[in-house]
Design a protein around this motif. Sequence first.
Motif, PDB file in Angstrom:
ATOM      1  N   LEU A  66       0.829  -1.205   0.000  1.00 47.55           N
ATOM      2  CA  LEU A  66       0.000   0.000   0.000  1.00 47.55           C
ATOM      3  C   LEU A  66       0.865   1.258   0.000  1.00 47.55           C
ATOM      4  O   LEU A  66       0.519   2.267  -0.629  1.00 47.55           O
ATOM      5  CB  LEU A  66      -0.928  -0.001   1.211  1.00 47.55           C
ATOM      6  N   GLY A  67       1.978   1.198   0.709  1.00 47.93           N
ATOM      7  CA  GLY A  67       2.895   2.336   0.735  1.00 47.93           C
ATOM      8  C   GLY A  67       3.488   2.613  -0.633  1.00 47.93           C
ATOM      9  O   GLY A  67       3.595   3.778  -1.051  1.00 47.93           O
ATOM     10  N   CYS A  68       3.873   1.562  -1.345  1.00 44.64           N
ATOM     11  CA  CYS A  68       4.406   1.744  -2.706  1.00 44.64           C
ATOM     12  C   CYS A  68       3.338   2.327  -3.624  1.00 44.64           C
ATOM     13  O   CYS A  68       3.634   3.194  -4.462  1.00 44.64           O
ATOM     14  CB  CYS A  68       4.913   0.409  -3.246  1.00 44.64           C
ATOM     15  N   ALA A  70       0.835   4.210  -2.639  1.00 45.81           N
ATOM     16  CA  ALA A  70       0.676   5.612  -2.226  1.00 45.81           C
ATOM     17  C   ALA A  70       1.799   6.479  -2.791  1.00 45.81           C
ATOM     18  O   ALA A  70       1.572   7.627  -3.206  1.00 45.81           O
ATOM     19  CB  ALA A  70       0.647   5.709  -0.702  1.00 45.81           C
ATOM     20  N   ILE A  73       1.094   7.156  -6.423  1.00 36.67           N
ATOM     21  CA  ILE A  73       0.057   8.188  -6.561  1.00 36.67           C
ATOM     22  C   ILE A  73       0.659   9.569  -6.302  1.00 36.67           C
ATOM     23  O   ILE A  73       0.392  10.527  -7.033  1.00 36.67           O
ATOM     24  CB  ILE A  73      -1.102   7.901  -5.590  1.00 36.67           C
ATOM     25  N   ALA A  74       1.479   9.677  -5.238  1.00 37.38           N
ATOM     26  CA  ALA A  74       2.087  10.970  -4.901  1.00 37.38           C
ATOM     27  C   ALA A  74       3.003  11.467  -6.011  1.00 37.38           C
ATOM     28  O   ALA A  74       3.087  12.679  -6.264  1.00 37.38           O
ATOM     29  CB  ALA A  74       2.863  10.850  -3.591  1.00 37.38           C
ATOM     30  N   SER A 358       0.748   3.307   9.446  1.00 43.50           N
ATOM     31  CA  SER A 358       0.633   4.764   9.306  1.00 43.50           C
ATOM     32  C   SER A 358       1.974   5.401   8.973  1.00 43.50           C
ATOM     33  O   SER A 358       2.096   6.182   8.021  1.00 43.50           O
ATOM     34  CB  SER A 358       0.064   5.371  10.589  1.00 43.50           C
ATOM     35  N   MET A 361       3.215   4.310   5.375  1.00 44.79           N
ATOM     36  CA  MET A 361       2.502   4.890   4.242  1.00 44.79           C
ATOM     37  C   MET A 361       2.753   6.391   4.102  1.00 44.79           C
ATOM     38  O   MET A 361       2.948   6.907   2.998  1.00 44.79           O
ATOM     39  CB  MET A 361       1.009   4.598   4.362  1.00 44.79           C
ATOM     40  N   ILE A 362       2.781   7.112   5.230  1.00 42.12           N
ATOM     41  CA  ILE A 362       3.046   8.555   5.159  1.00 42.12           C
ATOM     42  C   ILE A 362       4.475   8.807   4.701  1.00 42.12           C
ATOM     43  O   ILE A 362       4.741   9.737   3.920  1.00 42.12           O
ATOM     44  CB  ILE A 362       2.781   9.214   6.523  1.00 42.12           C
ATOM     45  N   CYS A 364       6.188   6.875   2.700  1.00 48.32           N
ATOM     46  CA  CYS A 364       6.193   6.594   1.260  1.00 48.32           C
ATOM     47  C   CYS A 364       5.584   7.753   0.467  1.00 48.32           C
ATOM     48  O   CYS A 364       6.072   8.098  -0.614  1.00 48.32           O
ATOM     49  CB  CYS A 364       5.430   5.304   0.979  1.00 48.32           C
ATOM     50  N   ILE A 365       4.520   8.360   0.991  1.00 49.78           N
ATOM     51  CA  ILE A 365       3.939   9.529   0.330  1.00 49.78           C
ATOM     52  C   ILE A 365       4.963  10.664   0.279  1.00 49.78           C
ATOM     53  O   ILE A 365       5.126  11.339  -0.746  1.00 49.78           O
ATOM     54  CB  ILE A 365       2.655   9.977   1.049  1.00 49.78           C
TER      55      ILE A 365
END
Length: 399
Positions: A66-68, A70, A73-74, A358, A361-362, A364-365
């Motif tokens: 999910l982090g990758c 995200a 997307i960023a 959390s 993922m943040i 990675c963003i």
Amino acid sequence: MHVAANIQYHQVKPLELQPLPVLILSSVALLVIGVVMISSASMDMAAATLGNSYHYVIRQVIFAALGCLAALIAVNVPTSWWERSGWLLLGIGLAVLVLVLTPLGRTVNGSTRWIPMGLFNVQVSEVAKLCVIAYLAGYVVRRRDALLNSWSGFIRPLIVLGLAVGLLMIEPDFGASVVLTVAAAGVIFLSGVRLTRFLPLIGLMAFLGTVLVVSAPYRLKRVVSYLDPWKDQFDSGYQLTQSLIAFGRGEWTGVGLGNSVQKLFFLPEAHTDFIFAIIAEEFGLLGALIVLALFTALVVSGLVIARRAEKNDMPFGACFSYGVTLLIGLQAVINMCVCTGLLPTKGLTLPLVSYGGSSLMITCIGLGVLARVEMERLDKEKMASELPARKTRGGAVYE
């Protein structure tokens, strides 16, 4: 003459450090190390407490995927969107900090820092830190003249920062408060504010920090135990002494992957806050230095991206990149210093390595934002380099 002019426009540029590949490679390496070490540090505990040895590993792999996603997307979100959405992001950051203090918040070990979201919990401080930094990056660009030349322009962003930090302290989350404060101050300072403006702020923060430590018995106990953890090694100094034992057992090359003893219910939070100690135990000083080198490469590449954006007249991208890099770097430094006894015990994860959705993922963003800034800078530089050649097409010189 035509040939000379053509050569002038196509001079070979000297080799330069390319921060984007370094950023990606170091981030991926840390992410892989994190999954491997979480599998080693958590399997015995997960089997004994949850009946499933792979509980934390499976969840971390899902978080990493999910982090990758995200981050991808960023990367595709223009930095102009972040700049335009400053007030929206600030509202989101403050809203989640307020929401966690309602009955929706989840309390663990005396701190209310999470909002349950079904399969996982959201640590609101991670969301708030990125949102506040995005807002401040936009503020220092929009209000640069007021920020540099008036006290009111300097104090306004500090009021916003103080509100966010105040909400964090109510949870309480002292570690996140320190990271956000220092990163925000770094963004403001790097925007060009004179150091003398910060002197009263530094004095005030030192005073408030001292008051906060003295006023809370558990914080004072942590500071005292940090100064001499072996004096009360089975109570207030327990985590630090067990972490230091892990470092001692690791020696130069470690005891080998999966052979840690400290993870067997001796070292609390072995797969989260103190995973760096398990790395040092299983891979020794060499393994710890490799992780330190990877974080150094990540932070340096982030700072290079920010500096080059600044030179290419991309002020928001530069400020935002400085802020994101400081958030990641400060949290990593504090976590590693806590594990080695250089700082009092704080509940901060090691970015990309520790267990937790959390934070991962943040982070990675944030890395996606850094990559986007560098990609926009390269596009801008490419367009600027092509402009002279395009102009010559209408004149006497042709490619």
